[in-house]
Design a protein around this motif. Sequence first.
Motif, PDB file in Angstrom:
ATOM      1  N   PHE A   1       0.972  -1.348  -0.210  1.00  0.00           N
ATOM      2  CA  PHE A   1       0.059  -0.105   0.037  1.00  0.00           C
ATOM      3  C   PHE A   1       0.919   1.246   0.097  1.00  0.00           C
ATOM      4  CE2 PHE A   1      -2.997  -3.051   1.630  1.00  0.00           C
ATOM      5  CZ  PHE A   1      -4.094  -2.731   0.764  1.00  0.00           C
ATOM      6  N   GLU A   2       2.068   1.064   0.402  1.00  0.00           N
ATOM      7  CA  GLU A   2       2.963   2.401   0.248  1.00  0.00           C
ATOM      8  C   GLU A   2       3.245   2.933  -1.144  1.00  0.00           C
ATOM      9  OE1 GLU A   2       4.239  -0.265   2.536  1.00  0.00           O
ATOM     10  OE2 GLU A   2       3.150   0.509   4.068  1.00  0.00           O
ATOM     11  N   SER A   3       3.203   1.950  -1.978  1.00  0.00           N
ATOM     12  CA  SER A   3       3.399   2.361  -3.255  1.00  0.00           C
ATOM     13  C   SER A   3       2.372   3.264  -3.881  1.00  0.00           C
ATOM     14  CB  SER A   3       3.809   1.336  -4.209  1.00  0.00           C
ATOM     15  OG  SER A   3       2.318   0.415  -4.509  1.00  0.00           O
ATOM     16  N   PHE A   4       1.101   3.450  -3.398  1.00  0.00           N
ATOM     17  CA  PHE A   4       0.273   4.202  -3.727  1.00  0.00           C
ATOM     18  C   PHE A   4       0.490   5.732  -2.949  1.00  0.00           C
ATOM     19  CE2 PHE A   4      -2.484   0.258  -4.003  1.00  0.00           C
ATOM     20  CZ  PHE A   4      -2.758   0.299  -5.255  1.00  0.00           C
ATOM     21  N   GLU A   5      -0.024   6.388  -3.789  1.00  0.00           N
ATOM     22  CA  GLU A   5       0.014   8.093  -3.319  1.00  0.00           C
ATOM     23  C   GLU A   5      -0.630   7.968  -1.959  1.00  0.00           C
ATOM     24  OE1 GLU A   5      -0.579  12.385  -5.045  1.00  0.00           O
ATOM     25  OE2 GLU A   5      -1.465  10.480  -5.892  1.00  0.00           O
ATOM     26  N   SER A   6      -0.057   8.573  -1.132  1.00  0.00           N
ATOM     27  CA  SER A   6      -0.667   8.673   0.333  1.00  0.00           C
ATOM     28  C   SER A   6      -1.895   9.736   0.365  1.00  0.00           C
ATOM     29  CB  SER A   6       0.339   9.160   1.408  1.00  0.00           C
ATOM     30  OG  SER A   6       0.507  10.731   1.038  1.00  0.00           O
ATOM     31  N   PHE A   7      -2.764   9.394   1.233  1.00  0.00           N
ATOM     32  CA  PHE A   7      -3.951  10.341   1.434  1.00  0.00           C
ATOM     33  C   PHE A   7      -3.732  11.439   1.836  1.00  0.00           C
ATOM     34  CE2 PHE A   7      -7.642  11.831   3.629  1.00  0.00           C
ATOM     35  CZ  PHE A   7      -8.401  11.718   2.902  1.00  0.00           C
ATOM     36  N   GLU A   8      -2.732  12.125   2.441  1.00  0.00           N
ATOM     37  CA  GLU A   8      -2.324  13.260   2.766  1.00  0.00           C
ATOM     38  C   GLU A   8      -1.771  14.113   1.483  1.00  0.00           C
ATOM     39  OE1 GLU A   8      -1.270  10.571   4.747  1.00  0.00           O
ATOM     40  OE2 GLU A   8      -2.416  10.949   6.232  1.00  0.00           O
ATOM     41  N   SER A   9      -1.139  13.445   0.574  1.00  0.00           N
ATOM     42  CA  SER A   9      -0.687  14.026  -0.430  1.00  0.00           C
ATOM     43  C   SER A   9      -1.999  14.489  -1.461  1.00  0.00           C
ATOM     44  CB  SER A   9       0.456  13.434  -1.140  1.00  0.00           C
ATOM     45  OG  SER A   9      -0.095  12.120  -1.616  1.00  0.00           O
ATOM     46  N   ARG A  10      -2.709  13.483  -1.427  1.00  0.00           N
ATOM     47  CA  ARG A  10      -3.923  13.785  -2.611  1.00  0.00           C
ATOM     48  C   ARG A  10      -4.618  14.846  -1.743  1.00  0.00           C
ATOM     49  NH1 ARG A  10      -6.773   8.340  -2.874  1.00  0.00           N
ATOM     50  NH2 ARG A  10      -5.513   7.834  -0.905  1.00  0.00           N
ATOM     51  N   GLU A  11      -4.974  14.960  -0.577  1.00  0.00           N
ATOM     52  CA  GLU A  11      -5.636  15.931   0.076  1.00  0.00           C
ATOM     53  C   GLU A  11      -5.008  17.354  -0.071  1.00  0.00           C
ATOM     54  OE1 GLU A  11      -8.627  16.110   1.781  1.00  0.00           O
ATOM     55  OE2 GLU A  11      -8.847  14.355   0.569  1.00  0.00           O
ATOM     56  N   SER A  12      -3.716  17.554  -0.134  1.00  0.00           N
ATOM     57  CA  SER A  12      -3.169  18.848  -0.130  1.00  0.00           C
ATOM     58  C   SER A  12      -3.322  19.495  -1.545  1.00  0.00           C
ATOM     59  CB  SER A  12      -1.687  18.653   0.195  1.00  0.00           C
ATOM     60  OG  SER A  12      -0.881  17.659  -1.110  1.00  0.00           O
ATOM     61  N   ARG A  13      -3.973  18.643  -2.803  1.00  0.00           N
ATOM     62  CA  ARG A  13      -4.049  19.324  -3.842  1.00  0.00           C
ATOM     63  C   ARG A  13      -5.402  19.946  -3.829  1.00  0.00           C
ATOM     64  NH1 ARG A  13      -3.529  14.147  -7.643  1.00  0.00           N
ATOM     65  NH2 ARG A  13      -1.620  13.605  -6.696  1.00  0.00           N
ATOM     66  N   GLY A  14      -5.932  20.315  -2.759  1.00  0.00           N
ATOM     67  CA  GLY A  14      -7.313  20.863  -2.645  1.00  0.00           C
ATOM     68  C   GLY A  14      -7.737  21.979  -3.803  1.00  0.00           C
ATOM     69  N   TYR A  15      -8.807  22.091  -3.863  1.00  0.00           N
ATOM     70  CA  TYR A  15      -9.296  22.903  -4.762  1.00  0.00           C
ATOM     71  C   TYR A  15      -9.014  24.579  -4.393  1.00  0.00           C
ATOM     72  CZ  TYR A  15     -12.816  25.931  -7.202  1.00  0.00           C
ATOM     73  OH  TYR A  15     -13.655  26.589  -7.839  1.00  0.00           O
ATOM     74  N   ALA A  16      -8.626  25.092  -5.612  1.00  0.00           N
ATOM     75  CA  ALA A  16      -8.412  26.636  -5.489  1.00  0.00           C
ATOM     76  C   ALA A  16      -9.251  27.306  -6.645  1.00  0.00           C
ATOM     77  CB  ALA A  16      -7.070  26.649  -5.690  1.00  0.00           C
ATOM     78  N   PRO A  17     -10.171  28.110  -6.235  1.00  0.00           N
ATOM     79  CA  PRO A  17     -11.016  28.730  -7.263  1.00  0.00           C
ATOM     80  C   PRO A  17     -10.024  29.606  -8.386  1.00  0.00           C
ATOM     81  CG  PRO A  17     -11.040  30.022  -5.068  1.00  0.00           C
ATOM     82  CD  PRO A  17     -10.372  28.662  -4.845  1.00  0.00           C
ATOM     83  N   PRO A  18     -10.391  29.779  -9.552  1.00  0.00           N
ATOM     84  CA  PRO A  18      -9.564  30.389 -10.533  1.00  0.00           C
ATOM     85  C   PRO A  18      -9.682  31.993 -10.168  1.00  0.00           C
ATOM     86  CG  PRO A  18     -11.893  29.857 -11.351  1.00  0.00           C
ATOM     87  CD  PRO A  18     -11.892  29.147  -9.987  1.00  0.00           C
ATOM     88  N   ARG A  19      -8.382  32.431 -10.526  1.00  0.00           N
ATOM     89  CA  ARG A  19      -8.127  33.691 -10.521  1.00  0.00           C
ATOM     90  C   ARG A  19      -9.319  34.615 -11.298  1.00  0.00           C
ATOM     91  NH1 ARG A  19      -1.704  35.183  -9.900  1.00  0.00           N
ATOM     92  NH2 ARG A  19      -1.248  33.505  -8.161  1.00  0.00           N
ATOM     93  N   PRO A  20      -9.592  35.768 -10.922  1.00  0.00           N
ATOM     94  CA  PRO A  20     -10.596  36.551 -11.546  1.00  0.00           C
ATOM     95  C   PRO A  20      -9.635  37.166 -12.662  1.00  0.00           C
ATOM     96  CG  PRO A  20     -10.468  37.789  -9.594  1.00  0.00           C
ATOM     97  CD  PRO A  20      -9.768  36.200  -9.523  1.00  0.00           C
ATOM     98  N   VAL A  21     -10.428  37.321 -13.913  1.00  0.00           N
ATOM     99  CA  VAL A  21      -9.974  38.188 -14.913  1.00  0.00           C
ATOM    100  C   VAL A  21     -10.842  39.293 -15.544  1.00  0.00           C
ATOM    101  CG1 VAL A  21      -9.192  37.688 -17.507  1.00  0.00           C
ATOM    102  CG2 VAL A  21      -8.875  35.850 -15.860  1.00  0.00           C
ATOM    103  N   TYR A  22     -10.325  40.553 -15.310  1.00  0.00           N
ATOM    104  CA  TYR A  22     -10.694  41.713 -15.812  1.00  0.00           C
ATOM    105  C   TYR A  22     -10.342  42.389 -16.987  1.00  0.00           C
ATOM    106  CZ  TYR A  22     -11.873  41.272 -10.606  1.00  0.00           C
ATOM    107  OH  TYR A  22     -12.087  40.657  -9.299  1.00  0.00           O
ATOM    108  N   GLY A  23     -11.260  42.819 -17.750  1.00  0.00           N
ATOM    109  CA  GLY A  23     -10.559  43.416 -18.989  1.00  0.00           C
ATOM    110  C   GLY A  23     -11.409  43.392 -20.157  1.00  0.00           C
TER     111      GLY A  23
END
Length: 129
Positions: free
Chosen positions: A107-129
């Motif tokens: 099971f260590e060869s699988f990516e750890s749960f914590e490293s998958r969680e660290s990629r959390g959602y980040a909303p896109p930056r607003p674009v003005y123009g």
Amino acid sequence: MNSKIFFVAALIAVSAADRRPYSYSAPDFSSEEFGPAHYNFDWAVQHSDSGNNFGHQEARDGDDTQGSYFVQLPDGRLQTVRFSVQGDSGFVPEISYEGEARYPDSFESFESFESRESRGYAPPRPVYG
């Protein structure tokens, strides 16, 4: 007053009797009018990014049906099912596998749960123009 009620009831009875009853029966045709079934088709999906690889092929001539379908299994093998149906004999499959099943060592060869969680959602930056 009674004669008026009788007259209205008689009028309703006559109008209801004039309607035709609905019929919910099967259509008036048979499949024999169109002759025996004849068809041939195939399709396949191969998407290397997701690892999807599957397909189906089938041909029918009257009561004789031949075909196959395949799928890439998660363990790396390709499962193929060849089948035939002849009249009332039913579905007769022949299942085969290509390749060798591969499993991770631990099971260590699988990516750890914590490293998958660290990629959390980040909303896109607003674009003005």
